[in-house]
Structures are given as C-alpha cells and as structure tokens.
Design a protein around this motif. Structure first.
Motif, PDB file in Angstrom:
ATOM      1  N   ALA A 336       0.819  -1.212   0.000  1.00 36.65           N
ATOM      2  CA  ALA A 336       0.000   0.000   0.000  1.00 36.65           C
ATOM      3  C   ALA A 336       0.853   1.263   0.000  1.00 36.65           C
ATOM      4  N   ALA A 337       2.007   1.191   0.661  1.00 33.22           N
ATOM      5  CA  ALA A 337       2.855   2.377   0.768  1.00 33.22           C
ATOM      6  C   ALA A 337       3.285   2.883  -0.602  1.00 33.22           C
TER       7      ALA A 337
ATOM      8  N   ASN B 221       0.330  11.086   0.396  1.00 35.86           N
ATOM      9  CA  ASN B 221       0.552  12.124  -0.594  1.00 35.86           C
ATOM     10  C   ASN B 221       1.920  12.081  -1.253  1.00 35.86           C
ATOM     11  N   ASP B 222       2.965  11.782  -0.451  1.00 33.69           N
ATOM     12  CA  ASP B 222       4.312  11.909  -1.017  1.00 33.69           C
ATOM     13  C   ASP B 222       4.507  10.981  -2.212  1.00 33.69           C
TER      14      ASP B 222
ATOM     15  N   GLY C 363      10.190  11.187   8.728  1.00 36.68           N
ATOM     16  CA  GLY C 363      10.845  11.489   7.457  1.00 36.68           C
ATOM     17  C   GLY C 363       9.827  11.769   6.368  1.00 36.68           C
ATOM     18  N   ARG C 364       8.791  10.927   6.292  1.00 39.21           N
ATOM     19  CA  ARG C 364       7.780  11.113   5.243  1.00 39.21           C
ATOM     20  C   ARG C 364       6.989  12.386   5.476  1.00 39.21           C
ATOM     21  N   ALA C 365       6.724  12.690   6.756  1.00 35.75           N
ATOM     22  CA  ALA C 365       5.986  13.917   7.052  1.00 35.75           C
ATOM     23  C   ALA C 365       6.779  15.133   6.590  1.00 35.75           C
ATOM     24  N   GLY C 366       8.096  15.061   6.707  1.00 31.68           N
ATOM     25  CA  GLY C 366       8.918  16.167   6.239  1.00 31.68           C
ATOM     26  C   GLY C 366       8.759  16.376   4.744  1.00 31.68           C
ATOM     27  N   SER C 374       9.935  18.948  -0.655  1.00 34.71           N
ATOM     28  CA  SER C 374       9.174  17.947  -1.401  1.00 34.71           C
ATOM     29  C   SER C 374      10.023  17.049  -2.293  1.00 34.71           C
ATOM     30  N   ASP C 375      11.135  17.562  -2.812  1.00 34.07           N
ATOM     31  CA  ASP C 375      11.892  16.767  -3.768  1.00 34.07           C
ATOM     32  C   ASP C 375      13.091  16.057  -3.160  1.00 34.07           C
TER      33      ASP C 375
END
Lengths: 390, 384, 411
Positions: A336-337, B221-222, C363-366, C374-375
């Motif tokens: 899912a990730a 989202n990412d 890390g992903r939240a960042g 974002s990149d």
C-alpha cells in the motif's frame, strides 16, 4: 477413579495422577476464563460503541477502481470478488517474488564463497546492507528509483515488444484460444513421456557407465510434442503485443505497473539477502571432504558444486528458505505504501464503506491460508527427504 | 449487553451444576439453599451491572469533563499536507485544520497549545471516529450523508472544495490536441489517494462517461505526488485546493494546469464522535464564533479596541458583561471567545496564515470560501 | 650422512614474483583465472560508474536541509522541548550501563560501548548549527559511560551476571517510564511527572523504546509459549500452538490494524490504553511467537541424554527443563535470538499503521509537510536507511562476537 486416587496411601497432593488431572483442569479453566473475559469485554464494547461488524456487505458493489488485476474487474463488482481480485494480486507478486528471490539468493550465496575477492566482498556488502534495513524504507527507496526511469513517452523499447518506463514493464504475451485446454493436456502427456524416457536413459547410464544425453532427450521430446500439437491444433495461443494508445499508454500484451516493479525489486532484494546467507551456510555445511573428493574425480569447480555439493546442501537450505517464502508473501502487505493493490491495500481502501474489522479479518484468514499452503509444501518436502534417507 | 448477561448466566449455571453434581442427595436442602443464595446474588449482579452501565454512559457522555481531566484535546488530523496539517521544523503541528483544533482547545482548556494531534490516513478516519478515541476530527473530511450517519456529527463547513484534475500543460489527448478538459482524459493513467471520496468520485466520473482509465491508488501524498511528477501518471485527481497546494510544491508550478471541471462537492467539515450532544454543540459554537469574529472585524490583535468600541454584536461575541450567546449553558467561560481569538485569531486570520496569498500555498480566498456577506458560503447560524 | 635440504639444493629460491606483494594479492584474489579476471573488470567498471554517479549526486544535486533542519524531530519526534531532560536521563542511564558492561564484560561489550561513545562524541562535534545545550547533552554521554565504568569497580566479581542483569533491567524500565512520564494505563503518573501524550513520543526514540520493550518482554513470553507448546497439558498446548501459528501466519500490519481497533476493546471497561502501549504490546506479541519457535528449535536440538541425566540425578521434571534443557537450548539459538531482535527493531518502522510517528513517518511527514522539502525523498530514505542500518548491523556484529566468545558449535 477414587481407587486410583487413594492408591497405596500416597497423600493426594503427591499423587501423580491426581496432580496431572488437577493441572489439566486448572490450565483448561485458566485458558477458558481468560478467553471468556477477553471476549466478554470485546462483545460488550462492540455492542456499546455500535462498531459495525458482520459480513452482509460482501455482495454489495464496491465502486472502487483497482489499477492492475489478473482477471477482469470493474468497480461494479462485489466486495467478495474485489477481495478475490486483490488476493490474486498478492499471490502474483508473491509468486514472481519467490522465483526471483530464489535465483538472486542462490547467485549471491554462491558469490559469497567465490575465490574472487571483489565478488565475495560485494556479496557480503549486499547481504549486510539489505538484510539490515527495514523493508518499508527499502520499498520507498526503490519506488523512487523506479520513478526515475523515463516516462512512458520516452520508454526504453526493445524491438517494439518490450517496454520499460516508470509506468512499469510491458511485453508480448499469449492469449488462450478455444483449443487451449486440449493442447495443454497433450503437452502434459508429452511431459510425462519425456520424464519417463529421461528416467529410463538415466538408469541405463548408471548401469552401463556410458554417457547418455537424458536432459537433451527430455527437452527434445517435451518441446517436440508441444510444438507439433501447437500446429496440429491450429494455434491454441494467440500472441498479443503491447500497443500504444491514448496518452501513449500501452494496452495488450502483459503489463506490470511501476509500483509492482518497485515492490518486486524490494521484496526480491530483501528476501534474497536472507536466502543468500542460508545458501552459504548450507554449502558450508557440506563437509570439505566432499568437495575434495569431487575435485579429485576430475569434476571442475562448477560441476562439483552442481552435482556433489548442492544436492547435499539442499537438505539444509530448503526448510528455512520455505519460511522465507512465507515471509516474502507476508511482507508484500507493505504494498500500500507504494500503491500496488495487494490484499491489505485494497481492504484498507474498502474500510471506508464496509466494517474494517470484518475486512481485515478476511485478509488475515487469507494469509493464514497461504501460510498453511507453505507449511504443506514444507511438510511434503520433509517427508520426501526422510523417505530417501531410509 | 445481552451477550454479557448470557455469559454471566451461563457461568453461574455451570457453577450451579457443579455444586449440585458434587453434592450428595442428603445435601439437597443445602443445595437448594445455595441456589436461592446464588439467585439473590444474580439479582445483585444484575443491579450492579445496570449501575456500571449507567456509569459507563456517564463517562462516555461527558466528553468536556474528560478533556478537562485529561488537560489536553485529542485532535484527529494529519501531518502530511502543507497548509492543512503538517509538522514544522521544530516539530510543532501547524495548518488550517490544526488551528481549528487549537481554537476548541483554547475554548475548553484556555490553552491553544493543549492539543494532541493524532495523524490518520484517510481510511483510518471512520474507524477512529466510530471508536470515539478522539475528541474531534479536523482532517479535510468531506461531509456526506452516509458518513454523517456512520462516522460522527458534522459541525459547520469550514472549507468548500470540489474535486478536480491536474495535468502537465504539454499533455496531449488521444486525438493529438492538448488536454483542456476532463473529457479529454479517456485512456489516461490517474493518480489518486486511497480511502477518500475522491477515489469513488473518480470512478463514477469515468464510468458515467464511459471513459477508459488506469487508476494508480496511493496511500499517502508523497508517493502520489512523486508518481505524478515523474510522469508515471498523466493526471492527478484530488480536491482542487489540495491540487493547488501540491502544485505549489513543484519546481515549475506554471507548467501544470488544473482542468476547469469540478466533478464533486467536497464540503470539508470538522467532525465529532456520535453520542455527546453538548460537546457537539460546543464545537459548533466555537466554529460559529470564529466565522462571526471575522464578520465583525475582530482579530487577535484588536480585541481590546473592540471591547472599548461601540459594536454591540462584536462585544457579545467577546463576552461583554450581561450578554450571552449560550456559552454558560455549554459550561464555557463568559469570555471564551477572547481566549480562542488570542490563541488562533478569527476564521479569516486562520485562512490567511495557512492558505492565503502570503503562504507558499497561495490559495486566494475566492468563490464560496468567502464569508456569506461577501457572496461566499462560509456561514454559521447567528451568534446570540 | 644426512644433509638438510638447504645444504643439498642451496638456499630456497624466493617465491615467484607473481605470488607475493600486492601483485601477488591481485593475482591470487582478483585474476586467478580468465573468467575471474573478466568478472573483476566488469564489476570494477560498474562500481566505478555507480560511485561516480553517487558522488556527483552527493555534490551537485542533494540537499540535506530536510535532515539538518529538523534533527531533534528525527531523534525524539514531537516530544515537548521542556521535557528533553527526560530522554536525556534515559540516554545517560543506558550510557552508564554500557560503561559498566565495558568493565565487567570486556570483549564485544567494550567494542560496542567504545563505538557508541565515539559516535556520539563525533556527532556532538559536527560543525553545523546545533544548540550548545544539545552538544553539552551529547558530550555528557561519554562522561556517563566513564561513571558507569567507575561504578563497575564495586560489583563483586563472582555475582556480576546477577548484578548486571538486575541493574540492566532496572535501567531499561526506568528509561521507559521516565520517557513516557510514568503514565501507566489506569494509574496515571504516580511520580508526579507530567505525562507526555502518546503521539509526542516519536522519532528514533520511539523505535528504540519499542524495540527495547519488545526485546525485554518477548524473550520470556516466547520461552513461556515454547514451554507451553512442549507441555503435556492438551488445552494449554493447543492454546499455545494456535496462538503461535496464528500470529506467525499473518502480516504484522494486519495485526497492528486489528490491535488498533479491537485490542482496546478487550480490556476491562474504562481503561484507556494509549497507542504507545498498544504498539508495544502488539510488536511484543508478534515477536514472541517467532521467539517461541526459535526456543523450541533450540530445545529440540539439546540431546535427550541431557534430560535423562537430569532425571538420573533425581531432578524433577520442571527442574530438568529449567536448569538443563532450557539453558542449553537458549545457548544454541543465540544467533537466532539476536536475529529476532534485529527484525523486531526493523518492524518498529510499521507502527505508523496505528498512528505513531516513528523515524520513518517523521521522514515522510517532512517530505509532504513542507514545500521546500518535497523533492528530497532520496536524501530522506538514504538517511533513514543509514540510521536503521547502524543499529541493526551493530547488533548483528555483537551477536557474531558473542557467538565466538561462547564458542557455539565448537564445544
């Protein structure tokens, strides 16, 4: 019963029969009462908080789209069917993953024992790095790598048939026609005949000591029969090619998405680093004298590995490898990730319109089924080697 | 309840059987006495049960008290969308949705910082609300009738959104012309977030129009953003404001267009769990207070001037003596809105701070997201 | 008349030039045959280009602000700043313990403690913007280690295992409680510490905390389950088998999902179980099922003569198990146990499923929470991989050393 308990005047608290009996009862009562407490609480809370639970939703239509499926699917299909489609996706990635993880694992494991310093150091680095990083991080990493491939418009193309882009991989595939199943039947018969012939030739080889080409014969018969039947049935399979359509997207052939590629790479790399260690340990477990004996009979390095060492090492290798196959299958639940519609991923999506607890329950039971399947394979294998050992 | 009774009775029945079976026939009287005893005990248990039930109802019912005991408001939100809910470099939760929670925390606890933000994936929102493990949920939740029935009580809409499509401006449709409408998208690969109304709306749109499409469904989202940006999908579909927010993160935002079609209504609304009307009313009142504060021109900076001024409506909002908009019946202090405004400011301030033109998101406040007096739809029942 | 070889043939000629020195090494290890030479060259070229690409990316493309600007976030998550002293105390306690281990155990413990101390020391001195306070806190770690080393002097030689075990468990439990602020479900915070809310315990601290908790708890539970599975009481045995096989048959994330939704409901009424405890419990349950299978395997490998000898000495059955079969079984499986600890540590990266902000989730939240970052996915994932790798690899390294000192398989 009473007589047993009063046997030879031993006091009750030292009587083995009585003690065992009591222990059995006490353990049973403990287990049952623990379960009772847990389930009472559970049902009460489910009742009180009106947490939806049940399976009446299974025949409703889901309305959610799924990106890639093995069999035809539309959002109008029922939950039951949707979950089955997702289950097949899990099986698909697990199957392909197991095949590749085995191949890569064996290569790396053998490389680990290579006399070439560079090769065995690289293998060591591979194992020590990929075994020790959480799979989730690796998956996200590989997903980024896959996305760094060119987009579909600038895909790497090989002979207008194989396409590799960040949307995935596409290649020609076959579509079964009406005469497909009869053809499969004939092929199976051919395979059986080839197997029998090869067996006979091998036996003669052992008896006479003269080399026969059993493998060659096996292949010739199998493919001969298959090809002959293929033409006799007038083409039971049709080749479909990937073709560009709207937005230069591909249709036809067989395709896997970029998410699938990333998931596959992640699972294969992760699992193969474990299998490599098992293979190495397995080969090293074969006594050194075996290698020396093989070499002194004139077999070269590769041949002694293939005919002497590996068959013996397999006994040590296969059982833990099967448990890593199961791990790979379970690990595919991280799909899912990175957007691959495996069973967990689809079930999580469905939780917005159906009871979450029931859905995840179904998923768990499916995984239990898969793990039973692996256990079955393991047991069959164990029985086979035990039979031979006798 | 039924299950519990059944279990209690069955356990007692087993005990009874055991007692009876073990006893001699001579002890029958004893046993009978015991049965009577047990029966009266059963009655006691029943009484205790109903008491416990009442107590349980009281604790689940009075959420305001529980929040005050706990000293912190548990806010279901997110940490992965700039502007709505994110973590700044110091680890503080920031964003439009977070500020709504802070407003309620300021009202109940007098401290806008007394919140605990629990991040949820889209698919986890419903179960979390049903389990009532959070006090309120402000996480870009679309208000739909079935969610209203199943998930919780919806307060007032704080943001009007609609689903749209974003494409790179050089994307060519099947006929070779540039894509300038969602109806050119047949055959496209679409990136979408799992577990949202977006996903369902997209399926409906393509099915109704009989268009072919290839959905790529992501959980967060990412990953979806990266997939769109790398060209793995042709289209990104989401709420239009989210698309704008995501587009603002690109190196060249100008190279991506949001197509004109809006295929759904997405009224984003804070939700509270079912079952506590007083708490529901309280959150609604605070939301209304934020909106009316903007309408009356009150900001976090001019509270004292307004109190000294002439605007009676504004002074009622701020809790001037002998006025009320119902705060005391909700158990709030007379000047509750002063705490709220000092903590987060009015609706307009919250919007500008998180989404407005001065932020990287740069979402001008046009259309329905203006106040009703300016021709928009941001509205709440009169505050009095 | 006998002559030595040297007398008959003169002094031995030097070995051929191609077998000594670096040329010799190259020839023996890289170019021993044609095929080997080709493989070496091909791999060498591939490695060169990979390294070139990597260095180019590192110098020209990468931007590490997403890491360097939020270091505290990665380490402790959203833990309140005013309570940073609490994890710091835990860190110092653990450092002291390492110092003690250095002195009492030597060997692998010394190597590990030294490496850890050096790492912290270097991190404290890296020149980039960091509060002087944080630097001081980090520099206190080697100091605490020295303190522990000194204290170890007072441990009586003959009972050091017991001492060390008790202190170690005490320190770890104290760390757990201090960080979470003594907030036990239903009890609150008796020591008067302000409880830190569950979503504020995050970052690497959360991964380490869950792993430590899981490691401490899953070994005894695993042993109990393994004994239960070997037991002759049918109900108990069946319960243990059913438990172990069910847990092992399903993915951890489905278990986490279930425990998120169902586990709180199985507790008695009015006990709110925080997500921190839920994730700890779930990970422990998951890990102990695997541990049970390891233990069972280890005990099965103990020769039956051992327990027969025990019985011959007049030991009761439980004594035989406890003092003879179990210790030997555990010694057999030290590598497997450490392997299980490693995978438990890796598994802590999945608690995002129940809404905890572990290192990976931070890390992903960042990446998606702030536009400027974002990149920078590659930077974040490489960083995460490196951090996890340092911990897991050092565990694996210690396991190998312990294996060597205990001489498993060589007795």
């Amino acid at each position: 019963m009473m007589r047993l308990l009063q046997y030879q005047g031993i006091p009750l608290w030292r009587n083995v029969v009585f003690l065992q009996f009591t222990l059995q009862i006490v353990s049973a009562v403990l287990v049952v009462s623990f379960l009772t407490i847990v389930f009472t609480n559970l049902f009460r809370e489910i009742d009180q908080r009106e947490i939806p639970f049940g399976f009446s939703f299974l025949d409703r239509s889901t309305g959610i789209p799924i990106g890639e499926t093995l069999i035809d699917y539309t959002p109008e299909d029922s939950y039951r069917y949707t979950l089955f489609v997702a289950f097949l996706n899990t099986v698909k990635v697990a199957f392909v993953g197991v095949v590749f993880a085995t191949i890569v694992g064996i290569i790396v494991g053998v490389a680990r024992l290579s006399p070439n310093w560079l090769v065995n150091r690289l293998a060591l680095v591979y194992i020590d790095v990929f075994r020790n990083i959480p799979l989730l991080v690796q998956l996200l990493f590989w997903f980024f790598i896959v996305l760094a491939l060119p987009p579909i418009r600038e895909a790497y193309v090989l002979g207008d048939a194989f396409f590799l882009s960040n949307s995935g991989f596409a290649m020609p595939w076959v579509a079964p026609q009406g005469s497909f199943w009869p053809w499969v039947l004939v092929c199976a018969l051919g395979l059986g005949a080839a197997f029998y012939a090869a067996r006979v030739m091998e036996r003669r080889e052992t008896e006479s000591g003269r080399a026969s080409h059993s493998l060659l014969a096996f292949l010739v018969i199998t493919f001969g029969v298959g090809t002959a039947a293929f033409f006799a049935f007038g083409g039971p399979l049709d080749v479909t090619m990937p073709e560009r359509g709207a937005f230069e997207r591909l249709s036809g052939g067989t395709q896997v998405s970029g998410s699938f590629l990333a998931l596959l790479i992640g699972l294969v790399v992760y699992t193969s680093s474990f299998i490599a260690e098992i293979v190495r340990a397995g080969i090293q477990s074969v006594s050194k004298g075996q290698t020396e004996a093989a070499r002194s009979t004139g077999l070269n390095g590769t041949a002694s590995l293939r005919f002497v060492i590996f068959p013996q090492a397999l006994r040590v290798i296969i059982p833990p490898t099967i448990s890593h196959y199961l791990n790979l299958t379970k690990n595919s639940s991280l799909a899912a990730a990175i957007g691959y519609p495996d069973m967990v991923s689809v079930a999580t999506t469905l939780t917005q319109t159906a009871p979450a607890v029931s859905l995840i329950g179904i998923v768990m039971v499916s995984y239990l089924g898969l793990s039973l399947f692996y256990a079955l394979i393991g047991n069959i294998y164990n029985r086979l080697i035990r039979y031979k050992a006798l | 309840m039924k299950v519990r009774m059944l279990l209690v009775i069955s356990v007692l029945a087993v005990a009874l059987t055991a007692v009876v079976a073990c006893g001699d026939s001579g002890e029958l009287d004893d046993a009978n006495a015991r049965i009577a005893e047990l029966e009266s005990e059963l009655g006691d248990t029943k009484a205790m049960l109903s008491e416990a039930e009442a107590a349980a109802a009281a604790t689940t019912g009075n959420r305001i008290q529980r929040i005050r005991d706990r000293g912190v408001l548990i806010c279901g939100s997110r940490i992965d969308v700039a502007g709505y809910g994110a973590l700044d470099d110091a680890g503080r939760n920031i964003g439009f949705d977070i500020d709504l929670c802070r407003a309620v925390a300021a009202a109940v606890l007098g401290d806008g910082e007394a919140i605990e933000v629990r991040p949820f994936t889209a698919a986890e929102r419903g179960p979390a609300l049903q389990a009532a493990e959070i006090d309120m949920m402000a996480r870009t939740v679309t208000w739909t009738t079935s969610r209203d029935a199943q998930w919780g009580d919806y307060t007032y809409t704080t943001f009007y959104d609609g689903q749209g499509f974003m494409v790179p401006d050089d994307l060519l449709a099947a006929d070779g012309s540039p894509v300038d409408s969602a109806h050119d998208l047949s055959g496209a690969a679409v990136c979408v977030i799992a577990g949202t109304t977006t996903e369902l709306n997209m399926a409906d749109f393509f099915r109704q129009n009989n268009y072919d499409y290839n959905p790529n469904v992501f959980e967060e989202n990412d990953a979806a953003r990266a997939a769109y940006l790398s060209g793995a999908c042709d289209v990104f579909t989401n709420d239009r404001s989210q698309l704008a927010a995501i587009r603002s993160t690109f190196d060249n935002p100008g190279n991506h267009v949001i197509l004109p079609e809006t295929i759904s209504e997405e009224p984003l609304t804070p939700v509270v769990p079912h079952g506590d009307t007083q708490w529901f009313d309280l959150v609604k009142t605070i939301m209304a207070g934020l909106i009316y504060a903007e309408a009356y021109g009150i900001t976090s900076g001019n509270i004292d001037q307004v109190l000294a001024g002439e605007n009676a409506k504004a002074q009622r909002l701020l809790g001037a003596p002998d006025t009320s908009f119902g705060q005391e019946s909700l158990g709030l202090s007379q000047t509750v809105m002063q705490d709220v405004l000092r903590a987060v400011g009015s609706y307009g301030e919250i919007y500008d701070r998180n989404l407005g033109p001065d932020t990287p998101i740069n979402l001008p406040r046009t259309g329905r997201n203006r106040l009703w007096i300016d021709g928009g739809q941001i509205y709440a029942p009169p505050l009095r | 008349m006998s002559t030595t070889t040297a007398e008959r043939f003169g002094p031995a000629p030097p070995p051929p030039a191609f077998t000594v020195g670096w040329q010799g090494w190259l020839r023996m290890n890289l170019f021993s045959s044609w095929s080997s030479g080709i493989v070496t060259i091909a791999l060498g070229v591939a490695l060169f280009f990979a390294a070139l690409g990597g260095v180019r990316w590192l110098i020209f493309t990468s931007d590490w602000a997403v890491i360097t600007d939020r270091v505290p976030l990665y380490i402790v998550g959203t833990y309140p700043r005013e309570y940073y002293w609490r994890p710091e105390i835990a860190l110092l306690l653990v450092s002291g313990l390492m110092g003690m281990a250095w002195r009492t155990w030597g060997g692998p413990a010394r190597g590990f403690a030294a490496a850890f101390g050096a790492l912290v020391f270097v991190v404290a001195l890296i020149p980039y913007q960091m509060d002087v306070l944080y630097r001081a806190l980090l520099l206190a770690v080697p100091a605490a280690m020295a303190g522990g080393y000194y204290c170890a002097h007072f441990i009586p030689e003959q009972s050091r295992t017991k001492w060390f075990g008790i202190t170690g468990a005490g320190v770890l439990i104290a760390s757990l409680l201090v960080i979470a602020g003594f907030s036990l479900p239903g009890i609150g915070s008796p020591a008067g510490l302000h409880p830190v809310t569950e979503s504020e315990v995050g970052g690497l601290m959360l991964n380490l905390l869950l792993a430590a908790f899981g490691i401490i708890a899953s070994l005894p539970i695993g042993i109990a389950l393994a004994l239960g599975r070997r037991s002759r009481l049918p109900v108990l045995k069946f319960a243990c088998v059913a438990f172990i096989e069910t847990i092992r048959g399903v993915p951890l994330i489905t278990l986490l999902f279930m425990s998120r939704h169902l586990l709180p409901l199985t507790f008695p009424e009015n006990i709110d179980v925080s997500l921190l405890y839920l994730s700890g419990i779930t990970i422990t349950i998951f890990s102990s099922a695997y541990m049970a299978e390891n233990v069972r395997g280890g005990m099965a490998a103990v020769s039956p003569q051992q327990s027969q000898a025990g019985e011959a000495l007049g030991l009761k059955q439980w004594q035989t198990t406890l003092f003879i079969t179990l210790p030997q079984g555990l010694r057999n499986i030290i590598p497997a146990i450490v392997g299980q600890f490693i995978s438990l540590f890796k598994d802590t990266s999945l608690v995002f499923i129940i809404g905890m902000l572990d290192l990976v989730e931070i890390g992903r939240a960042g990446l998606s929470g702030k536009i400027e970052y974002s990149d920078n996915g590659m930077e974040v994932y490489l960083f995460l991989a490196l951090v996890f790798w340092v911990f897991t690899f050092s565990m694996a390294y210690i396991s190998r050393r312990i294996e060597r000192t205990l001489g498993v398989g060589r007795r």
